[in-house]
Design a protein around this motif. Structure first.
Motif, short mmCIF file in Angstrom:
data_model
loop_
_atom_site.label_atom_id
_atom_site.label_comp_id
_atom_site.label_asym_id
_atom_site.label_seq_id
_atom_site.Cartn_x
_atom_site.Cartn_y
_atom_site.Cartn_z
N GLN A 138 24.00 54.37 -3.37
CA GLN A 138 24.89 53.82 -4.05
C GLN A 138 25.29 53.90 -5.01
O GLN A 138 25.99 54.34 -5.83
CB GLN A 138 24.92 51.91 -3.90
N ARG A 139 23.70 54.12 -6.14
CA ARG A 139 23.77 54.07 -7.24
C ARG A 139 24.11 56.22 -7.24
O ARG A 139 24.88 56.29 -8.17
CB ARG A 139 22.44 54.75 -7.79
N GLN A 140 23.43 56.46 -5.96
CA GLN A 140 24.37 58.34 -5.87
C GLN A 140 24.96 58.04 -5.78
O GLN A 140 25.85 59.98 -6.62
CB GLN A 140 22.82 59.14 -5.10
N GLU A 141 25.87 57.94 -5.50
CA GLU A 141 27.36 57.79 -4.70
C GLU A 141 28.22 57.79 -6.27
O GLU A 141 29.66 58.80 -6.62
CB GLU A 141 27.74 56.55 -3.62
N ARG A 142 27.64 56.96 -7.06
CA ARG A 142 28.55 56.75 -8.47
C ARG A 142 28.41 57.29 -9.42
O ARG A 142 29.26 58.06 -9.75
CB ARG A 142 28.36 55.13 -9.32
N SER A 143 26.72 57.93 -9.27
CA SER A 143 27.01 59.07 -10.33
C SER A 143 27.51 60.54 -10.02
O SER A 143 27.92 61.44 -10.80
CB SER A 143 25.44 59.19 -10.17
N ASP A 144 27.63 60.89 -8.79
CA ASP A 144 28.40 61.97 -8.12
C ASP A 144 29.87 61.37 -8.35
O ASP A 144 30.43 62.67 -8.36
CB ASP A 144 28.75 62.16 -5.98
N THR B 135 30.62 59.97 -11.02
CA THR B 135 31.10 60.32 -12.44
C THR B 135 31.11 61.66 -12.23
O THR B 135 31.43 62.02 -13.85
CB THR B 135 30.31 59.55 -12.97
N LEU B 136 30.48 62.72 -12.19
CA LEU B 136 30.26 63.48 -12.04
C LEU B 136 31.71 64.63 -11.47
O LEU B 136 32.33 65.05 -11.96
CB LEU B 136 29.00 64.12 -11.71
N ARG B 137 31.99 64.17 -10.84
CA ARG B 137 33.81 65.00 -10.45
C ARG B 137 35.34 64.60 -11.35
O ARG B 137 35.21 65.57 -11.44
CB ARG B 137 33.61 64.07 -9.36
N GLU B 138 34.72 63.42 -11.82
CA GLU B 138 35.46 63.15 -12.62
C GLU B 138 35.37 64.02 -13.60
O GLU B 138 36.59 64.69 -14.77
CB GLU B 138 35.26 61.29 -13.33
N LEU B 139 34.48 64.13 -14.72
CA LEU B 139 34.16 64.61 -15.09
C LEU B 139 34.00 66.43 -15.57
O LEU B 139 34.38 66.41 -16.25
CB LEU B 139 32.59 64.51 -16.26
N THR B 140 34.03 66.70 -14.10
CA THR B 140 34.20 68.15 -14.11
C THR B 140 35.53 67.93 -13.34
O THR B 140 35.85 69.73 -13.17
CB THR B 140 32.88 68.85 -13.27
N ARG B 141 36.19 67.98 -13.17
CA ARG B 141 37.80 68.01 -13.32
C ARG B 141 38.20 68.63 -13.95
O ARG B 141 38.04 68.03 -15.13
CB ARG B 141 38.43 66.55 -12.65
N SER B 142 39.18 69.89 -13.53
CA SER B 142 40.11 70.52 -15.01
C SER B 142 41.29 69.99 -15.00
O SER B 142 42.02 69.41 -14.42
CB SER B 142 40.02 72.03 -14.25
N PRO B 143 41.53 70.17 -16.75
CA PRO B 143 42.50 69.30 -17.33
C PRO B 143 43.98 70.22 -16.37
O PRO B 143 43.47 71.65 -16.25
CB PRO B 143 42.46 68.90 -17.90
#
Length: 120
Positions: free
Chosen positions: A103-109, A111-119
């Motif tokens: 569950q923690r790994q899924e949350r961090s993944d 969050t990482l996808r949200e941060l690397t999403r290009s505007p």
């Protein structure tokens, strides 16, 4: 000869594993859903020990000798029931830790996808 003994012991083990009530119960407890029942299953050691005591009393008062096998079987099953409690607690702790890590790994993944999403 050894092959015959090996095959016979495998068949006996299969039969006991499949049809004896204590083994069926232990197999159910070892599943993920059944792990929570390990500690209450330890209480089943009491009736097994009571039957063993009752049989030894019968043997001492002149009962048949085959009751020794019943005593041995009851004591063996009582020991199995006593052992499943701590084993199930350890297995349950491991399973919950694994689920927490996933569950923690899924949350961090996520969050990482949200941060690397290009505007856009």
């Amino acid at each position: 000869m050894i092959r015959l003994l090996w095959t016979a012991s495998a068949e006996v083990r299969y039969f006991l594993r499949r049809y004896m009530p204590s083994n069926v119960l232990l197999d159910l407890i070892r599943t993920r859903k059944g792990l929570k029942w390990g500690v209450p299953a330890m209480l089943l050691a009491g009736p097994y020990l009571a039957v063993a005591f009752w049989c030894t009393t019968l043997i001492e008062s002149g009962g048949p000798g085959w009751l020794h096998l019943v005593v041995l079987l009851c004591i063996w099953n009582a020991l199995k029931m006593l052992a499943i409690g701590p084993v199930s607690v350890v297995l349950l702790t491991k399973a919950r830790a694994r689920a927490y890590r996933a569950q923690r790994q899924e949350r961090s993944d996520m969050t990482l996808r949200e941060l690397t999403r290009s505007p856009r």
